[in-house]
Design a protein around this motif. Structure first.
Motif, PDB file in Angstrom:
ATOM      1  N   TYR A  78       0.706  -1.487   0.044  1.00  0.00           N
ATOM      2  CA  TYR A  78       0.001  -0.021   0.139  1.00  0.00           C
ATOM      3  C   TYR A  78       0.791   1.307   0.012  1.00  0.00           C
ATOM      4  CZ  TYR A  78      -4.739  -1.668   0.213  1.00  0.00           C
ATOM      5  OH  TYR A  78      -6.057  -2.197   0.063  1.00  0.00           O
ATOM      6  N   SER A  79       1.952   1.456   0.806  1.00  0.00           N
ATOM      7  CA  SER A  79       2.795   2.417   0.796  1.00  0.00           C
ATOM      8  C   SER A  79       3.454   2.704  -0.585  1.00  0.00           C
ATOM      9  CB  SER A  79       4.064   2.103   1.624  1.00  0.00           C
ATOM     10  OG  SER A  79       3.591   1.841   3.075  1.00  0.00           O
ATOM     11  N   MET A  80       3.537   1.647  -1.322  1.00  0.00           N
ATOM     12  CA  MET A  80       4.470   1.856  -2.654  1.00  0.00           C
ATOM     13  C   MET A  80       3.187   2.115  -3.850  1.00  0.00           C
ATOM     14  SD  MET A  80       7.570  -0.684  -2.818  1.00  0.00           S
ATOM     15  CE  MET A  80       7.853  -0.021  -4.705  1.00  0.00           C
ATOM     16  N   ALA A  81       1.874   1.898  -3.356  1.00  0.00           N
ATOM     17  CA  ALA A  81       1.102   1.729  -4.539  1.00  0.00           C
ATOM     18  C   ALA A  81       1.088   3.126  -5.326  1.00  0.00           C
ATOM     19  CB  ALA A  81      -0.281   1.584  -3.923  1.00  0.00           C
ATOM     20  N   PRO A  82       1.184   4.089  -4.961  1.00  0.00           N
ATOM     21  CA  PRO A  82       1.291   5.415  -5.847  1.00  0.00           C
ATOM     22  C   PRO A  82       2.563   5.672  -6.342  1.00  0.00           C
ATOM     23  CG  PRO A  82       0.420   5.964  -3.452  1.00  0.00           C
ATOM     24  CD  PRO A  82       1.174   4.589  -3.447  1.00  0.00           C
ATOM     25  N   VAL A  83       3.408   4.940  -6.204  1.00  0.00           N
ATOM     26  CA  VAL A  83       4.865   5.191  -6.410  1.00  0.00           C
ATOM     27  C   VAL A  83       4.968   5.177  -7.987  1.00  0.00           C
ATOM     28  CG1 VAL A  83       7.519   4.667  -6.576  1.00  0.00           C
ATOM     29  CG2 VAL A  83       6.037   4.821  -4.473  1.00  0.00           C
ATOM     30  N   PRO A  84       4.454   4.046  -8.840  1.00  0.00           N
ATOM     31  CA  PRO A  84       4.669   4.170 -10.269  1.00  0.00           C
ATOM     32  C   PRO A  84       4.146   5.358 -10.895  1.00  0.00           C
ATOM     33  CG  PRO A  84       4.270   1.843  -9.371  1.00  0.00           C
ATOM     34  CD  PRO A  84       4.136   2.723  -8.200  1.00  0.00           C
ATOM     35  N   LEU A 183      -3.880   4.506 -19.725  1.00  0.00           N
ATOM     36  CA  LEU A 183      -4.912   3.689 -20.210  1.00  0.00           C
ATOM     37  C   LEU A 183      -5.093   2.090 -19.661  1.00  0.00           C
ATOM     38  CD1 LEU A 183      -5.774   4.714 -23.824  1.00  0.00           C
ATOM     39  CD2 LEU A 183      -6.736   5.656 -21.754  1.00  0.00           C
ATOM     40  N   LEU A 184      -4.079   1.540 -19.665  1.00  0.00           N
ATOM     41  CA  LEU A 184      -4.048  -0.078 -18.975  1.00  0.00           C
ATOM     42  C   LEU A 184      -3.816   0.116 -17.740  1.00  0.00           C
ATOM     43  CD1 LEU A 184      -1.552  -1.501 -21.729  1.00  0.00           C
ATOM     44  CD2 LEU A 184      -3.953  -1.979 -21.470  1.00  0.00           C
ATOM     45  N   PRO A 185      -3.186   0.780 -16.900  1.00  0.00           N
ATOM     46  CA  PRO A 185      -3.311   0.776 -15.386  1.00  0.00           C
ATOM     47  C   PRO A 185      -4.797   1.225 -15.175  1.00  0.00           C
ATOM     48  CG  PRO A 185      -1.703   2.334 -16.136  1.00  0.00           C
ATOM     49  CD  PRO A 185      -2.021   1.507 -17.457  1.00  0.00           C
ATOM     50  N   LEU A 186      -5.234   2.283 -15.857  1.00  0.00           N
ATOM     51  CA  LEU A 186      -6.567   2.715 -15.310  1.00  0.00           C
ATOM     52  C   LEU A 186      -7.589   1.831 -15.419  1.00  0.00           C
ATOM     53  CD1 LEU A 186      -6.349   6.337 -16.954  1.00  0.00           C
ATOM     54  CD2 LEU A 186      -6.555   6.046 -14.437  1.00  0.00           C
ATOM     55  N   LEU A 187      -7.321   1.029 -16.620  1.00  0.00           N
ATOM     56  CA  LEU A 187      -8.396  -0.130 -16.847  1.00  0.00           C
ATOM     57  C   LEU A 187      -8.259  -1.330 -15.703  1.00  0.00           C
ATOM     58  CD1 LEU A 187     -10.498  -1.308 -18.664  1.00  0.00           C
ATOM     59  CD2 LEU A 187      -8.811  -2.452 -20.073  1.00  0.00           C
ATOM     60  N   GLY A 188      -6.944  -1.428 -15.344  1.00  0.00           N
ATOM     61  CA  GLY A 188      -6.809  -2.531 -14.347  1.00  0.00           C
ATOM     62  C   GLY A 188      -7.579  -1.963 -13.127  1.00  0.00           C
ATOM     63  N   SER A 189      -7.171  -0.597 -12.696  1.00  0.00           N
ATOM     64  CA  SER A 189      -7.762  -0.013 -11.582  1.00  0.00           C
ATOM     65  C   SER A 189      -9.523  -0.212 -11.472  1.00  0.00           C
ATOM     66  CB  SER A 189      -7.353   1.385 -11.265  1.00  0.00           C
ATOM     67  OG  SER A 189      -5.815   1.253 -11.258  1.00  0.00           O
ATOM     68  N   ILE A 190      -9.988  -0.024 -12.632  1.00  0.00           N
ATOM     69  CA  ILE A 190     -11.449  -0.066 -12.334  1.00  0.00           C
ATOM     70  C   ILE A 190     -11.637  -1.120 -12.217  1.00  0.00           C
ATOM     71  CG2 ILE A 190     -13.279   0.327 -14.022  1.00  0.00           C
ATOM     72  CD1 ILE A 190     -11.834   2.450 -15.496  1.00  0.00           C
ATOM     73  N   ILE A 191     -11.137  -2.249 -12.847  1.00  0.00           N
ATOM     74  CA  ILE A 191     -11.478  -3.731 -12.512  1.00  0.00           C
ATOM     75  C   ILE A 191     -11.476  -4.167 -11.300  1.00  0.00           C
ATOM     76  CG2 ILE A 191     -10.965  -6.219 -13.172  1.00  0.00           C
ATOM     77  CD1 ILE A 191     -10.256  -5.075 -16.190  1.00  0.00           C
ATOM     78  N   GLN A 192     -10.161  -3.491 -10.819  1.00  0.00           N
ATOM     79  CA  GLN A 192     -10.066  -3.803  -9.222  1.00  0.00           C
ATOM     80  C   GLN A 192     -10.822  -3.155  -8.338  1.00  0.00           C
ATOM     81  OE1 GLN A 192      -5.769  -2.635  -8.365  1.00  0.00           O
ATOM     82  NE2 GLN A 192      -6.150  -2.652  -5.926  1.00  0.00           N
ATOM     83  N   ILE A 193     -11.511  -2.090  -8.601  1.00  0.00           N
ATOM     84  CA  ILE A 193     -12.507  -1.542  -7.920  1.00  0.00           C
ATOM     85  C   ILE A 193     -13.874  -2.146  -7.969  1.00  0.00           C
ATOM     86  CG2 ILE A 193     -13.873   0.569  -7.447  1.00  0.00           C
ATOM     87  CD1 ILE A 193     -11.266   2.075  -8.253  1.00  0.00           C
ATOM     88  N   ILE A 194     -14.042  -2.481  -9.232  1.00  0.00           N
ATOM     89  CA  ILE A 194     -15.461  -3.154  -9.239  1.00  0.00           C
ATOM     90  C   ILE A 194     -15.501  -4.651  -8.877  1.00  0.00           C
ATOM     91  CG2 ILE A 194     -17.158  -3.591 -11.160  1.00  0.00           C
ATOM     92  CD1 ILE A 194     -16.287  -1.570 -12.699  1.00  0.00           C
ATOM     93  N   TYR A 195     -14.464  -5.303  -9.229  1.00  0.00           N
ATOM     94  CA  TYR A 195     -14.396  -6.700  -8.768  1.00  0.00           C
ATOM     95  C   TYR A 195     -13.379  -7.141  -8.048  1.00  0.00           C
ATOM     96  CZ  TYR A 195     -17.189  -7.101 -13.118  1.00  0.00           C
ATOM     97  OH  TYR A 195     -17.961  -6.968 -14.321  1.00  0.00           O
ATOM     98  N   TYR A 196     -13.671  -7.301  -6.681  1.00  0.00           N
ATOM     99  CA  TYR A 196     -12.989  -7.648  -5.565  1.00  0.00           C
ATOM    100  C   TYR A 196     -12.189  -8.915  -5.782  1.00  0.00           C
ATOM    101  CZ  TYR A 196     -11.461  -8.077  -0.733  1.00  0.00           C
ATOM    102  OH  TYR A 196     -10.823  -8.245   0.148  1.00  0.00           O
ATOM    103  N   GLY A 197     -10.899  -8.488  -5.558  1.00  0.00           N
ATOM    104  CA  GLY A 197      -9.674  -9.942  -5.831  1.00  0.00           C
ATOM    105  C   GLY A 197      -9.086  -9.715  -7.171  1.00  0.00           C
ATOM    106  N   SER A 198      -9.730  -8.995  -8.107  1.00  0.00           N
ATOM    107  CA  SER A 198      -8.998  -8.784  -9.484  1.00  0.00           C
ATOM    108  C   SER A 198      -8.026  -7.566  -9.356  1.00  0.00           C
ATOM    109  CB  SER A 198      -9.942  -8.657 -10.615  1.00  0.00           C
ATOM    110  OG  SER A 198     -10.898  -9.770 -10.405  1.00  0.00           O
ATOM    111  N   VAL A 199      -6.693  -7.821  -9.010  1.00  0.00           N
ATOM    112  CA  VAL A 199      -5.750  -6.864  -8.926  1.00  0.00           C
ATOM    113  C   VAL A 199      -4.704  -7.043 -10.424  1.00  0.00           C
ATOM    114  CG1 VAL A 199      -3.902  -5.837  -7.933  1.00  0.00           C
ATOM    115  CG2 VAL A 199      -5.485  -7.126  -6.608  1.00  0.00           C
ATOM    116  N   LEU A 200      -5.189  -6.111 -11.342  1.00  0.00           N
ATOM    117  CA  LEU A 200      -4.643  -6.097 -12.725  1.00  0.00           C
ATOM    118  C   LEU A 200      -3.807  -4.911 -12.878  1.00  0.00           C
ATOM    119  CD1 LEU A 200      -7.755  -7.584 -14.686  1.00  0.00           C
ATOM    120  CD2 LEU A 200      -5.469  -8.619 -13.954  1.00  0.00           C
ATOM    121  N   VAL A 201      -3.902  -3.810 -11.881  1.00  0.00           N
ATOM    122  CA  VAL A 201      -3.173  -2.551 -12.127  1.00  0.00           C
ATOM    123  C   VAL A 201      -1.765  -2.619 -12.561  1.00  0.00           C
ATOM    124  CG1 VAL A 201      -2.902  -1.739  -9.648  1.00  0.00           C
ATOM    125  CG2 VAL A 201      -2.898  -0.056 -11.437  1.00  0.00           C
ATOM    126  N   TRP A 202      -0.774  -3.652 -11.596  1.00  0.00           N
ATOM    127  CA  TRP A 202       0.578  -3.458 -11.837  1.00  0.00           C
ATOM    128  C   TRP A 202       0.849  -4.365 -13.346  1.00  0.00           C
ATOM    129  CZ3 TRP A 202       0.404  -0.147  -8.704  1.00  0.00           C
ATOM    130  CH2 TRP A 202      -0.055  -0.067  -7.548  1.00  0.00           C
TER     131      TRP A 202
END
Length: 377
Positions: A78-84, A183-202
């Protein structure tokens, strides 16, 4: 998401980033800010992909050691999440302005949200604000989880607006890759927020890094930042390959071009005018040659041209075109400096067995002879 699919995606993304990181570290001019930022961007995503895999492996594991490790992994993740996204903002900003001082001034102001979020991640062990682990050591999002997404989104939206507003400053070659990165990390973030357990942002960031590497970073590694032509590293690499692949019926030619009186130009008019002379010279040389001819800045005021020409008369025509372009420029330009080139050129002799350095010394000597002949006129 299926556990094994999750791990497979992470392994794939991890390998992409690792290979790009290794290649970038080998080739990059590490003293340059853009290279440091790009390496840091890749490294941060590598760490987060690794931590994401650990989270999946440790979720629900029992035992004091498992709980302690899982807690630490979540705090670091969580500490590193905004770093990229923070690093991407700095990297993209450099691609726009090409000004290290300007970007260095943004490092600490833009770092504030990352630091605040890091403190919230650390305190979440007791508050459960961003995340919490239940009595079975199972991970759950906290009520403050949307803040993590909001900080990451803010960086991406901010730099995308800056890119679009300054599109006239950005080279066409890199404008769309810069805009497409989020675009790709944003799409991954949206999926992560909507579908719990789907972590695709990285994973999304890993693919975006690959796009940047192909379209921008690798191009930058082989390009002279001032003139836009290739640099010495690329010239040496290509020249070695041409010599290695030579045959009796397949040779090439080389031209060394030196700007006459360049030191005097710098001394009299200043380095800004000297830089302009280099830019104009590179443009004149490129416009005088065929599309596939190779041009690089080889030294301070020297350029090298490599051409797939095996006939000396054809080579002479190329040299004449450069001289003609130079003369036309001097006749029609209001620039205070009249440009002059000294050139040494020859077709590579297949039977000579000359090495890269020997061939360069050969045409370099011809260039100095041309310079000497002009000074005696």
């Amino acid at each position: 998401m299926d556990f094994y699919l999750r791990i497979d995606l992470n392994i794939f993304s991890f390998l992409i980033c690792l290979l790009i990181l290794i290649d970038t570290c080998i080739q990059a001019e590490k003293q340059f800010l853009q290279s440091k930022l790009f390496v840091a961007l890749i490294a941060s995503d590598l760490i987060l992909i690794f931590l994401d895999s650990l989270q999946w492996l440790l979720d629900g594991c029992q035992g004091q050691a498992s709980v302690a490790i899982f807690s630490a992994v979540n705090v670091i993740s969580y500490s590193m999440a905004p770093v990229p996204t923070y690093l991407w903002t700095l990297y993209a900003g450099y691609q726009i302005y090409r000004d290290e001082k300007k970007i260095r001034k943004l490092v600490y102001p833009l770092l504030v949200p990352v630091l605040i979020h890091g403190l919230l991640a650390l305190t979440s062990l007791s508050t459960g604000f961003l995340f919490y682990l239940d009595e079975n050591n199972i991970y759950h999002r906290g009520r403050g989880f949307p803040l993590t997404a909001a900080i990451c989104y803010s960086y991406l939206i901010y730099i995308s607006i800056v890119i679009f507003r300054n599109r006239r400053l950005v080279e066409k070659r890199i404008f769309f890759p810069l805009l497409l990165f989020p675009l790709l990390p944003l799409l991954g973030s949206i999926i992560q927020i909507i579908y719990y357990g789907s972590v695709l942002v990285w994973n999304g960031i890993a693919l975006s890094i690959l796009i940047v590497y192909i379209n921008i970073q690798n191009y930058r590694l082989h390009t002279d930042y001032l003139t836009g032509v290739y640099n010495r590293r690329r010239a040496d690499y290509l020249l070695k390959n041409k010599i290695h692949s030579r045959t009796h019926g397949r040779s090439f030619s080389g031209i060394i071009i030196d700007i006459d009186n360049f030191k005097e130009i710098n001394d009299r008019y200043g380095h800004l005018t000297g830089d302009k002379v280099l830019e104009i010279s590179a443009e004149l040389i490129k416009n005088s040659l065929r599309k596939d001819d190779f041009v690089a800045r080889y030294g301070g005021d020297e350029f090298i041209v490599l051409l797939d020409i095996k006939d000396s008369s054809d080579l002479k025509k190329s040299v004449d075109r450069i001289n003609e372009s130079l003369n036309n420029y001097n006749l029609n330009s209001n620039f205070p400096v009249k440009l002059s080139f000294s050139m040494g050129y020859d077709v590579y002799d297949y039977s000579s067995g000359m090495s890269k350095d020997q061939f360069l010394n050969h045409i370099d000597a011809l260039m100095y002879q041309n310079k000497k002949n002009k000074s005696t006129l």
